[in-house]
Design a protein around this motif. Structure first.
Motif, PDB file in Angstrom:
ATOM      1  N   CYS A  32      -0.631   0.131  -1.365  1.00  0.00           N
ATOM      2  CA  CYS A  32       0.160  -0.922  -2.005  1.00  0.00           C
ATOM      3  C   CYS A  32      -0.254  -2.306  -1.514  1.00  0.00           C
ATOM      4  CB  CYS A  32       1.650  -0.683  -1.731  1.00  0.00           C
ATOM      5  SG  CYS A  32       2.372   0.684  -2.640  1.00  0.00           S
ATOM      6  N   GLN A  33      -0.525  -2.413  -0.230  1.00  0.00           N
ATOM      7  CA  GLN A  33      -0.947  -3.707   0.309  1.00  0.00           C
ATOM      8  C   GLN A  33      -2.309  -4.122  -0.241  1.00  0.00           C
ATOM      9  OE1 GLN A  33      -0.713  -3.110   4.533  1.00  0.00           O
ATOM     10  NE2 GLN A  33       1.510  -3.374   4.615  1.00  0.00           N
ATOM     11  N   VAL A  72       4.376  -5.404  -2.895  1.00  0.00           N
ATOM     12  CA  VAL A  72       4.824  -5.791  -1.554  1.00  0.00           C
ATOM     13  C   VAL A  72       6.242  -5.299  -1.295  1.00  0.00           C
ATOM     14  CG1 VAL A  72       5.412  -7.766  -0.096  1.00  0.00           C
ATOM     15  CG2 VAL A  72       3.290  -7.777  -1.392  1.00  0.00           C
ATOM     16  N   THR A  97      -3.082  -7.324  -2.731  1.00  0.00           N
ATOM     17  CA  THR A  97      -4.132  -8.319  -2.474  1.00  0.00           C
ATOM     18  C   THR A  97      -5.043  -8.479  -3.681  1.00  0.00           C
ATOM     19  OG1 THR A  97      -4.088  -7.763  -0.127  1.00  0.00           O
ATOM     20  CG2 THR A  97      -6.014  -8.949  -0.933  1.00  0.00           C
ATOM     21  N   SER A 124       6.515  -1.497  -0.656  1.00  0.00           N
ATOM     22  CA  SER A 124       5.831  -1.036   0.555  1.00  0.00           C
ATOM     23  C   SER A 124       6.523  -1.497   1.829  1.00  0.00           C
ATOM     24  CB  SER A 124       4.376  -1.521   0.559  1.00  0.00           C
ATOM     25  OG  SER A 124       4.314  -2.935   0.513  1.00  0.00           O
TER      26      SER A 124
END
Length: 231
Positions: free
Chosen positions: A107-108, A146, A112, A149
């Motif tokens: 997810c991160q 974000v 990004t 997560s």
């Protein structure tokens, strides 16, 4: 005897009305459209008039800018409506989020990548496929990743610290002001075709729409998470 007869008449009229409605909807499909003429000339005229290679952005932010103003206002009203409906609800303490490390890392990384895509679509949406609305969707997707997560508390803190709601309102007002100037014919020079600063107000309007859609999506999702606690 009259009542059963009335029911029989109604039962016969319903399928007839349904068949008539279907035929009315399908009738335009049997009519062939006239053959297109001089599409190359139309494309060239649109490119010359808007000053950008992406004719979709040119049409949305120049030819039919008045309709786009309505779309931005509708999205703004939807955002205000969500905040009003959920504003009186008590914030929950337990917010569920993804807990396994592989999902959090994915997810991160996805957030990004979505952020970089949003910036690209906002800045170069008038030169290549993209635009402000697509950039806003990518930005909202990044924020959603974000939140799920485990970054809901930090995201809410950033939202309050940087007054994202004021930036959203400012982007809407700036978009409406520049749109009115464009409709009145007050615009800077179109610039050299194909460059980043070409298209007069179009690049600026793209960026403002991207900011508005991203921050509006953030505000709505943030308020929903705070009120429901479900991700």
């Amino acid at each position: 005897m009259s009542r059963p007869r009335a029911l029989t008449t109604r039962s016969l009229l319903r399928p007839l009305c349904l068949a008539a409605a279907v035929l009315l909807c399908l009738a335009p499909l049997s009519v062939s459209l006239p053959p297109p003429t001089n599409l190359a000339g139309l494309v060239e005229e649109l490119a010359t008039q808007t000053g950008v290679p992406n004719l979709v952005s040119g049409v949305i932010l120049h030819v039919r800018l008045f309709d786009t103003i309505g779309e931005v206002v509708v999205f703004t009203l939807a955002s205000l409506g969500v905040r009003w409906l959920l504003g009186s609800e008590r914030a929950v303490r337990d917010i569920r989020a993804l807990s396994d490390d592989p999902s959090v890392v994915l997810c991160q990384w996805g957030a990004t990548i979505a952020t970089l895509v949003a910036v690209e679509l906002a800045l170069r949406g008038h030169l290549s496929p993209g635009g402000g609305f697509a950039a806003g969707v990518a930005g909202g997707t990044a924020i959603g990743l974000v939140l799920i997560s485990g970054g809901a508390a930090e995201a809410e803190s950033i939202h309050r610290r940087w007054r994202a709601d004021l930036w959203e309102k400012g982007s809407v007002l700036a978009f409406l002001l520049l749109s009115l100037l464009a409709l009145w014919g007050l615009a800077p020079p179109p610039g050299r075709f194909g460059t980043l600063l070409s298209g007069s107000w179009i690049p600026v309007l793209n960026v403002l729409v991207a900011i508005k859609v991203t921050l509006g999506s953030w505000s709505m999702v943030q308020r929903l998470v705070r009120a429901r606690g479900l991700l």
